[in-house]
Design a protein around this motif. Structure first.
Motif, PDB file in Angstrom:
ATOM      1  N   GLU A 124       4.762  20.551  53.749  1.00 16.94           N
ATOM      2  CA  GLU A 124       5.921  19.675  53.786  1.00 16.94           C
ATOM      3  C   GLU A 124       5.756  18.569  54.818  1.00 16.94           C
ATOM      4  O   GLU A 124       5.091  18.745  55.844  1.00 16.94           O
ATOM      5  CB  GLU A 124       7.203  20.466  54.054  1.00 16.94           C
ATOM      6  N   VAL A 125       6.352  17.424  54.493  1.00 17.30           N
ATOM      7  CA  VAL A 125       6.344  16.255  55.370  1.00 17.30           C
ATOM      8  C   VAL A 125       7.793  15.937  55.711  1.00 17.30           C
ATOM      9  O   VAL A 125       8.612  15.721  54.808  1.00 17.30           O
ATOM     10  CB  VAL A 125       5.679  15.043  54.690  1.00 17.30           C
ATOM     11  N   ALA A 126       8.101  15.922  57.007  1.00 17.79           N
ATOM     12  CA  ALA A 126       9.489  15.740  57.433  1.00 17.79           C
ATOM     13  C   ALA A 126       9.595  14.614  58.453  1.00 17.79           C
ATOM     14  O   ALA A 126       8.696  14.411  59.270  1.00 17.79           O
ATOM     15  CB  ALA A 126      10.027  17.046  58.029  1.00 17.79           C
ATOM     16  N   ASP A 127      10.710  13.885  58.395  1.00 16.27           N
ATOM     17  CA  ASP A 127      10.949  12.807  59.358  1.00 16.27           C
ATOM     18  C   ASP A 127      12.382  12.871  59.851  1.00 16.27           C
ATOM     19  O   ASP A 127      13.191  13.673  59.374  1.00 16.27           O
ATOM     20  CB  ASP A 127      10.653  11.442  58.724  1.00 16.27           C
ATOM     21  N   ARG A 128      12.688  12.027  60.835  1.00 14.74           N
ATOM     22  CA  ARG A 128      14.040  11.948  61.387  1.00 14.74           C
ATOM     23  C   ARG A 128      14.628  10.563  61.186  1.00 14.74           C
ATOM     24  O   ARG A 128      15.359  10.055  62.029  1.00 14.74           O
ATOM     25  CB  ARG A 128      14.013  12.295  62.884  1.00 14.74           C
ATOM     26  N   GLY A 129      14.311   9.962  60.049  1.00 11.63           N
ATOM     27  CA  GLY A 129      14.826   8.638  59.748  1.00 11.63           C
ATOM     28  C   GLY A 129      16.234   8.684  59.197  1.00 11.63           C
ATOM     29  O   GLY A 129      16.943   9.690  59.335  1.00 11.63           O
ATOM     30  N   PRO A 130      16.670   7.611  58.532  1.00 12.62           N
ATOM     31  CA  PRO A 130      18.038   7.542  58.004  1.00 12.62           C
ATOM     32  C   PRO A 130      18.286   8.452  56.810  1.00 12.62           C
ATOM     33  O   PRO A 130      19.427   8.648  56.404  1.00 12.62           O
ATOM     34  CB  PRO A 130      18.182   6.067  57.619  1.00 12.62           C
ATOM     35  N   GLY A 131      17.228   9.002  56.223  1.00 17.72           N
ATOM     36  CA  GLY A 131      17.403   9.848  55.048  1.00 17.72           C
ATOM     37  C   GLY A 131      17.637   9.037  53.783  1.00 17.72           C
ATOM     38  O   GLY A 131      17.585   7.808  53.788  1.00 17.72           O
ATOM     39  N   ILE A 132      17.902   9.734  52.692  1.00 18.26           N
ATOM     40  CA  ILE A 132      18.132   9.103  51.393  1.00 18.26           C
ATOM     41  C   ILE A 132      19.599   9.257  51.023  1.00 18.26           C
ATOM     42  O   ILE A 132      20.162  10.354  51.109  1.00 18.26           O
ATOM     43  CB  ILE A 132      17.229   9.731  50.312  1.00 18.26           C
ATOM     44  N   ALA A 133      20.215   8.157  50.628  1.00 14.14           N
ATOM     45  CA  ALA A 133      21.643   8.169  50.290  1.00 14.14           C
ATOM     46  C   ALA A 133      21.925   9.192  49.192  1.00 14.14           C
ATOM     47  O   ALA A 133      21.117   9.380  48.277  1.00 14.14           O
ATOM     48  CB  ALA A 133      22.087   6.776  49.842  1.00 14.14           C
ATOM     49  N   VAL A 134      23.075   9.839  49.292  1.00 11.03           N
ATOM     50  CA  VAL A 134      23.435  10.903  48.344  1.00 11.03           C
ATOM     51  C   VAL A 134      23.337  10.415  46.905  1.00 11.03           C
ATOM     52  O   VAL A 134      22.819  11.122  46.022  1.00 11.03           O
ATOM     53  CB  VAL A 134      24.856  11.427  48.647  1.00 11.03           C
ATOM     54  N   GLN A 135      23.811   9.212  46.635  1.00  8.69           N
ATOM     55  CA  GLN A 135      23.839   8.707  45.263  1.00  8.69           C
ATOM     56  C   GLN A 135      22.446   8.422  44.704  1.00  8.69           C
ATOM     57  O   GLN A 135      22.277   8.217  43.499  1.00  8.69           O
ATOM     58  CB  GLN A 135      24.705   7.444  45.167  1.00  8.69           C
ATOM     59  N   HIS A 136      21.416   8.415  45.575  1.00  4.72           N
ATOM     60  CA  HIS A 136      20.057   8.115  45.125  1.00  4.72           C
ATOM     61  C   HIS A 136      19.190   9.361  44.983  1.00  4.72           C
ATOM     62  O   HIS A 136      18.104   9.288  44.399  1.00  4.72           O
ATOM     63  CB  HIS A 136      19.373   7.160  46.114  1.00  4.72           C
ATOM     64  N   ARG A 137      19.622  10.486  45.495  1.00  5.70           N
ATOM     65  CA  ARG A 137      18.750  11.653  45.593  1.00  5.70           C
ATOM     66  C   ARG A 137      18.291  12.196  44.247  1.00  5.70           C
ATOM     67  O   ARG A 137      17.199  12.740  44.134  1.00  5.70           O
ATOM     68  CB  ARG A 137      19.446  12.762  46.398  1.00  5.70           C
ATOM     69  N   GLU A 138      19.120  12.054  43.228  1.00  8.07           N
ATOM     70  CA  GLU A 138      18.750  12.560  41.908  1.00  8.07           C
ATOM     71  C   GLU A 138      17.774  11.643  41.185  1.00  8.07           C
ATOM     72  O   GLU A 138      17.206  12.019  40.166  1.00  8.07           O
ATOM     73  CB  GLU A 138      20.009  12.744  41.046  1.00  8.07           C
ATOM     74  N   ARG A 139      17.539  10.437  41.740  1.00  2.00           N
ATOM     75  CA  ARG A 139      16.745   9.453  41.009  1.00  2.00           C
ATOM     76  C   ARG A 139      15.448   9.056  41.712  1.00  2.00           C
ATOM     77  O   ARG A 139      14.691   8.251  41.174  1.00  2.00           O
ATOM     78  CB  ARG A 139      17.587   8.187  40.780  1.00  2.00           C
ATOM     79  N   ILE A 140      15.199   9.598  42.902  1.00  2.00           N
ATOM     80  CA  ILE A 140      14.068   9.091  43.692  1.00  2.00           C
ATOM     81  C   ILE A 140      12.711   9.330  43.027  1.00  2.00           C
ATOM     82  O   ILE A 140      11.743   8.648  43.346  1.00  2.00           O
ATOM     83  CB  ILE A 140      14.060   9.698  45.113  1.00  2.00           C
TER      84      ILE A 140
END
Length: 226
Positions: A164-180
């Motif tokens: 796994e690759v993990a970061d502490r950035g802003p993350g992915i907006a909830v509305q975009h998570r199903e489409r990334i």
């Protein structure tokens, strides 16, 4: 999937690669012309801003072309026995040298001893490179070169190996998570929308799964489960 569907997909792949190849040269010429024009001393600040827009979007089109051609020429996986911790050490050296970042920004940890998987090393490199590059570009707060964590271990529920690759950035907006993982989907103007799609496709080629989940304290986590 029936043979006719596979034939159509193969034909579509060849067509996409041909189109991408034909587009690459004129896009490169446009970007180069914009770069030369920007060096002119007679340009106003507004004109230079416009040439920079042309250059940036030319680079984006070039990235899309490279990703499309990469997908079109993708071969079947050739799995080998890979000890992930050893493989990651070599990967970090190459990645950090290419991206010109200090090695300590890519922190590798193994939650267990030597975790071994059957995977195509070249395709694994493409997947992890994409995830780490995204973390470097988008997964950190502005002006804060935070550490990107790369971990290997086994799932508690199934004992399946993971990376796994993990970061502490802003993350992915909830509305975009199903489409990334959809092709050409991007939540900003900087990406091409093909990197994560290609990474998941390559993972599936190696009988692995690429998953995303938000981190509880902020940031993103992408996990390859073998």
């Amino acid at each position: 999937m029936c043979s006719s569907d596979l034939s159509k997909l193969a034909g579509l792949g060849r067509l996409s690669a041909s189109i991408a190849h034909e587009i690459r040269n004129p896009v490169g010429a446009m970007s180069h012309a914009a770069q030369l024009l920007a060096e002119s001393a007679s340009l106003s600040a507004e004109d230079k801003r416009l040439t920079e827009i042309v250059r940036q979007n030319g680079d984006r089109v070039r990235q899309i072309i490279e990703n499309v051609m990469s997908m079109a020429r993708r071969e079947n996986s050739r799995p080998e026995r890979v000890i992930l911790a050893n493989w990651l050490t070599s990967f970090r050296d190459e990645f950090c040298a290419t991206m010109q970042i200090p090695p300590e920004r890519l922190a590798i940890s193994s939650l267990l001893g030597d975790v071994e998987v059957q995977v195509d090393p070249s395709q694994l490199r493409q997947i992890v490179w994409n995830l780490c590059e995204n973390a470097v570009k988008y997964g950190v707060a502005e002006d804060q070169p935070e550490v990107i964590e790369v971990r290997v271990g086994r799932l508690a529920s199934t004992a399946r190996p993971f990376l796994e690759v993990a970061d502490r950035g802003p993350g992915i907006a909830v509305q975009h998570r199903e489409r990334i993982f959809e092709p050409f989907f991007t939540g900003n103007e900087r990406g091409t929308g093909l990197g994560l799609f290609l990474a998941r496709e390559l993972a599936q080629t190696n009988d692995a799964t690429l998953l995303y989940e938000p981190r509880t304290s902020g940031g993103s986590l992408f996990r390859i489960v073998f």
